[in-house]
Design an enzyme around this catalytic site. Sequence first.
Site, PDB file in Angstrom:
ATOM      1  N   THR A 124      45.217  51.282  44.466  1.00 34.48           N
ATOM      2  CA  THR A 124      43.841  51.558  44.053  1.00 34.48           C
ATOM      3  C   THR A 124      42.990  52.019  45.227  1.00 34.48           C
ATOM      4  OG1 THR A 124      41.817  50.437  43.313  1.00 34.48           O
ATOM      5  CG2 THR A 124      43.471  49.050  44.321  1.00 34.48           C
ATOM      6  N   ASP A 125      41.928  52.760  44.915  1.00 36.60           N
ATOM      7  CA  ASP A 125      41.004  53.178  45.981  1.00 36.60           C
ATOM      8  C   ASP A 125      40.264  51.985  46.583  1.00 36.60           C
ATOM      9  OD1 ASP A 125      39.287  52.636  43.832  1.00 36.60           O
ATOM     10  OD2 ASP A 125      38.296  54.594  43.852  1.00 36.60           O
ATOM     11  N   GLU A 126      40.269  50.835  45.889  1.00 39.19           N
ATOM     12  CA  GLU A 126      39.523  49.676  46.403  1.00 39.19           C
ATOM     13  C   GLU A 126      40.082  49.161  47.722  1.00 39.19           C
ATOM     14  OE1 GLU A 126      38.170  46.704  43.706  1.00 39.19           O
ATOM     15  OE2 GLU A 126      37.979  48.137  42.078  1.00 39.19           O
ATOM     16  N   TYR A 149      40.782  40.683  45.057  1.00 37.46           N
ATOM     17  CA  TYR A 149      41.648  41.644  44.352  1.00 37.46           C
ATOM     18  C   TYR A 149      42.042  42.778  45.287  1.00 37.46           C
ATOM     19  CZ  TYR A 149      42.724  45.867  41.692  1.00 37.46           C
ATOM     20  OH  TYR A 149      43.305  47.022  41.254  1.00 37.46           O
ATOM     21  N   LYS A 153      45.787  43.900  46.787  1.00 37.31           N
ATOM     22  CA  LYS A 153      46.403  45.227  46.604  1.00 37.31           C
ATOM     23  C   LYS A 153      46.688  45.875  47.970  1.00 37.31           C
ATOM     24  CE  LYS A 153      47.035  47.153  43.197  1.00 37.31           C
ATOM     25  NZ  LYS A 153      48.182  47.153  42.234  1.00 37.31           N
TER      26      LYS A 153
HETATM   27  P1  NAD Z   1      45.811  45.381  33.277  1.00 40.10           P
HETATM   28  O1  NAD Z   1      45.230  44.103  33.767  1.00 40.10           O
HETATM   29  O2  NAD Z   1      45.284  46.008  32.029  1.00 40.10           O
HETATM   30  O3  NAD Z   1      47.394  45.219  33.088  1.00 40.10           O
HETATM   31  C1  NAD Z   1      48.193  44.517  33.971  1.00 40.10           C
HETATM   32  C2  NAD Z   1      49.497  44.201  33.259  1.00 40.10           C
HETATM   33  O4  NAD Z   1      50.367  43.540  34.199  1.00 40.10           O
HETATM   34  C3  NAD Z   1      49.346  43.258  32.068  1.00 40.10           C
HETATM   35  O5  NAD Z   1      50.104  43.747  30.978  1.00 40.10           O
HETATM   36  C4  NAD Z   1      49.903  41.932  32.582  1.00 40.10           C
HETATM   37  O6  NAD Z   1      50.474  41.141  31.546  1.00 40.10           O
HETATM   38  C5  NAD Z   1      50.935  42.404  33.594  1.00 40.10           C
HETATM   39  N1  NAD Z   1      51.212  41.427  34.660  1.00 40.10           N
HETATM   40  C6  NAD Z   1      50.312  40.775  35.435  1.00 40.10           C
HETATM   41  N2  NAD Z   1      50.935  39.977  36.315  1.00 40.10           N
HETATM   42  C7  NAD Z   1      52.278  40.130  36.089  1.00 40.10           C
HETATM   43  C8  NAD Z   1      53.439  39.590  36.693  1.00 40.10           C
HETATM   44  N3  NAD Z   1      53.362  38.698  37.700  1.00 40.10           N
HETATM   45  N4  NAD Z   1      54.645  39.982  36.228  1.00 40.10           N
HETATM   46  C9  NAD Z   1      54.748  40.877  35.214  1.00 40.10           C
HETATM   47  N5  NAD Z   1      53.670  41.397  34.590  1.00 40.10           N
HETATM   48  C10 NAD Z   1      52.455  41.046  35.033  1.00 40.10           C
HETATM   49  O7  NAD Z   1      45.682  46.391  34.507  1.00 40.10           O
HETATM   50  P2  NAD Z   1      45.484  47.979  34.540  1.00 40.10           P
HETATM   51  O8  NAD Z   1      44.037  48.285  34.569  1.00 40.10           O
HETATM   52  O9  NAD Z   1      46.369  48.584  33.532  1.00 40.10           O
HETATM   53  O10 NAD Z   1      46.044  48.275  36.011  1.00 40.10           O
HETATM   54  C11 NAD Z   1      47.427  48.514  36.216  1.00 40.10           C
HETATM   55  C12 NAD Z   1      47.672  48.746  37.691  1.00 40.10           C
HETATM   56  O11 NAD Z   1      46.888  49.851  38.144  1.00 40.10           O
HETATM   57  C13 NAD Z   1      47.276  47.564  38.589  1.00 40.10           C
HETATM   58  O12 NAD Z   1      48.247  47.436  39.603  1.00 40.10           O
HETATM   59  C14 NAD Z   1      45.923  47.972  39.163  1.00 40.10           C
HETATM   60  O13 NAD Z   1      45.731  47.396  40.431  1.00 40.10           O
HETATM   61  C15 NAD Z   1      46.087  49.468  39.252  1.00 40.10           C
HETATM   62  N6  NAD Z   1      44.851  50.272  39.177  1.00 40.10           N
HETATM   63  C16 NAD Z   1      43.975  50.096  38.151  1.00 40.10           C
HETATM   64  C17 NAD Z   1      42.838  50.912  38.059  1.00 40.10           C
HETATM   65  C18 NAD Z   1      41.856  50.763  36.925  1.00 40.10           C
HETATM   66  O14 NAD Z   1      40.816  51.435  36.940  1.00 40.10           O
HETATM   67  N7  NAD Z   1      42.112  49.947  35.913  1.00 40.10           N
HETATM   68  C19 NAD Z   1      42.607  51.888  39.025  1.00 40.10           C
HETATM   69  C20 NAD Z   1      43.526  52.035  40.079  1.00 40.10           C
HETATM   70  C21 NAD Z   1      44.653  51.230  40.127  1.00 40.10           C
HETATM   71  O1  TDX Z   2      29.766  43.590  33.269  1.00 41.07           O
HETATM   72  C1  TDX Z   2      29.847  44.402  34.201  1.00 41.07           C
HETATM   73  N1  TDX Z   2      28.708  44.947  34.729  1.00 41.07           N
HETATM   74  C2  TDX Z   2      28.701  45.833  35.764  1.00 41.07           C
HETATM   75  O2  TDX Z   2      27.633  46.288  36.198  1.00 41.07           O
HETATM   76  C3  TDX Z   2      31.125  44.818  34.768  1.00 41.07           C
HETATM   77  C4  TDX Z   2      32.410  44.253  34.237  1.00 41.07           C
HETATM   78  C5  TDX Z   2      31.110  45.710  35.816  1.00 41.07           C
HETATM   79  N2  TDX Z   2      29.945  46.195  36.320  1.00 41.07           N
HETATM   80  C6  TDX Z   2      29.986  47.137  37.439  1.00 41.07           C
HETATM   81  C7  TDX Z   2      30.780  46.679  38.646  1.00 41.07           C
HETATM   82  C8  TDX Z   2      31.319  47.973  39.206  1.00 41.07           C
HETATM   83  O3  TDX Z   2      30.348  48.570  40.067  1.00 41.07           O
HETATM   84  O4  TDX Z   2      30.653  48.313  36.978  1.00 41.07           O
HETATM   85  C9  TDX Z   2      31.505  48.860  37.987  1.00 41.07           C
HETATM   86  C10 TDX Z   2      32.927  48.899  37.469  1.00 41.07           C
HETATM   87  O5  TDX Z   2      33.357  47.557  37.351  1.00 41.07           O
HETATM   88  P1  TDX Z   2      34.850  47.203  36.852  1.00 41.07           P
HETATM   89  O6  TDX Z   2      35.083  47.849  35.534  1.00 41.07           O
HETATM   90  O7  TDX Z   2      35.021  45.727  36.972  1.00 41.07           O
HETATM   91  O8  TDX Z   2      35.730  48.012  37.901  1.00 41.07           O
HETATM   92  P2  TDX Z   2      35.857  47.932  39.501  1.00 41.07           P
HETATM   93  O9  TDX Z   2      35.375  46.655  40.042  1.00 41.07           O
HETATM   94  O10 TDX Z   2      35.241  49.201  40.036  1.00 41.07           O
HETATM   95  O11 TDX Z   2      37.472  47.973  39.651  1.00 41.07           O
HETATM   96  C11 TDX Z   2      38.244  48.866  38.834  1.00 41.07           C
HETATM   97  O12 TDX Z   2      38.615  50.031  39.519  1.00 41.07           O
HETATM   98  C12 TDX Z   2      39.612  49.918  40.489  1.00 41.07           C
HETATM   99  C13 TDX Z   2      39.480  48.190  38.241  1.00 41.07           C
HETATM  100  O13 TDX Z   2      39.105  47.006  37.565  1.00 41.07           O
HETATM  101  C14 TDX Z   2      40.502  47.905  39.289  1.00 41.07           C
HETATM  102  O14 TDX Z   2      41.684  47.363  38.704  1.00 41.07           O
HETATM  103  C15 TDX Z   2      40.846  49.195  39.990  1.00 41.07           C
HETATM  104  O15 TDX Z   2      41.711  48.939  41.052  1.00 41.07           O
END
Ligand code: NAD
Ligand code: TDX
Length: 341
Positions: A124-126, A149, A153
């Site tokens: 992730t970019d985080e 988090y 990562k």
């Molecule tokens: P999510 O939370 O929706 O899904 C995570 C999945 O992983 C779930 O199905 C959960 O059951 C499974 N899981 C968790 N721990 C586990 C373990 N120990 N063993 C096996 N399975 C396990 O997450 P997401 O938003 O789909 O993100 C997926 C990946 O992409 C993550 O690695 C996250 O860091 C990365 N990512 C997410 C975003 C975003 O915006 N959501 C952006 C960049 C990177």
């Molecule tokens: O209730 C809320 N109110 C609010 O203002 C929530 C849930 C979020 N926010 C803000 C926080 C952030 O500035 O919105 C922005 C986005 O929040 P999230 O959806 O929690 O995302 P973020 O914290 O940016 O992280 C996400 O992007 C990178 C994903 O959850 C991560 O898994 C990914 O790595």
Amino acid sequence: MNILVTGGAGFIGANYVRQVLDAGGDRIVNLDALTYAGNLENLAGYDENPDYRFVRGDIRDRDLLDALFAEERIEAVVNFAAESHVDRSIDGPREFLEANIMGTQCLLEAARQAGVARFLQVSTDEVYGSLGAEGLFTEASPIQPNSPYAASKAAADLVCRAYFHTYGFPVLITRCSNNYGPYQFPEKLIPLMIANALEDRPLPVYGDGRNVRDWLYVADHCSAIDTVLRRGTPGEVYNIGGCNEMENIAIIRRLLGLLEKDESLITYVTDRPGHDRRYAIDASKIERDLGWTPAHRFDDGIAATVAWYLDNRSWWESVRDGTYQSYYDRMYGAEGRHGSS
Ligand code: NAD
Ligand code: TDX
């Protein structure tokens, strides 16, 4: 290819499994622990596909991994499995470190012993921390994670890097910006705001609402991952992004407009501790080296996402009860950290 996808029952993983199976030509074994975020409904209809197998299990279970690698002759791994929500990591960091760091190391070691040819770590970019008003994250930006988090990562990325440099294990790392789209768990900004607006509940905006994220439609993230998996150079990091920076409050206003709901639902609440101000990705490397660019414009992606949540109300209503509800109350209720301010 025989691909082991981990975390394939979550948001991005499920979209990836669907995309690859729909394209045809590969076999996918989906290993997912089904934590609160994993939902087999996300893959409804795929159970009968002969190229697909679901296994419930944890990436920290070495015996299970060894058995799967051997019996399925796995050639490539895409590791989505992780605890993924920043607010939960602030509430309880330990599981993030155990699942995201030790889980990745266990998976790397099992894959290395099994002679897997490609291992893609979905990062992730985080991991780069927070930007000021100017500049973009490149693959050379310093790793400066600010939340538990993000730290978990970042640590996993460094373990991946070490496996490449020490053992020559063919690891690829992708670092993507914020995703949105179908099947996203309604704890993340966009689905949370859509679901709350549809139920006429307050929309909790952290701080001043002017934090900036760089939003990418999930199908574009999945196509980028697939491109890197098949054609990326081992040992390399690839940033993925949509060149689509927006303030949170602008996203929320856009959603309210699309849903024809009133802006009086907007409720400013206490800021997230350590809240990163701005993320923005320079994705020129993946475009230059691998020819990937996003296929969806934000206007189209967000309209499709809103339509999906309107059409799939039973999906998000069912994930909003039980465990999720008690978590939600703790985070946003009267005594919660994010209580109104
Ligand atoms: P999510 O939370 O929706 O899904 C995570 C999945 O992983 C779930 O199905 C959960 O059951 C499974 N899981 C968790 N721990 C586990 C373990 N120990 N063993 C096996 N399975 C396990 O997450 P997401 O938003 O789909 O993100 C997926 C990946 O992409 C993550 O690695 C996250 O860091 C990365 N990512 C997410 C975003 C975003 O915006 N959501 C952006 C960049 C990177
Ligand atoms: O209730 C809320 N109110 C609010 O203002 C929530 C849930 C979020 N926010 C803000 C926080 C952030 O500035 O919105 C922005 C986005 O929040 P999230 O959806 O929690 O995302 P973020 O914290 O940016 O992280 C996400 O992007 C990178 C994903 O959850 C991560 O898994 C990914 O790595």
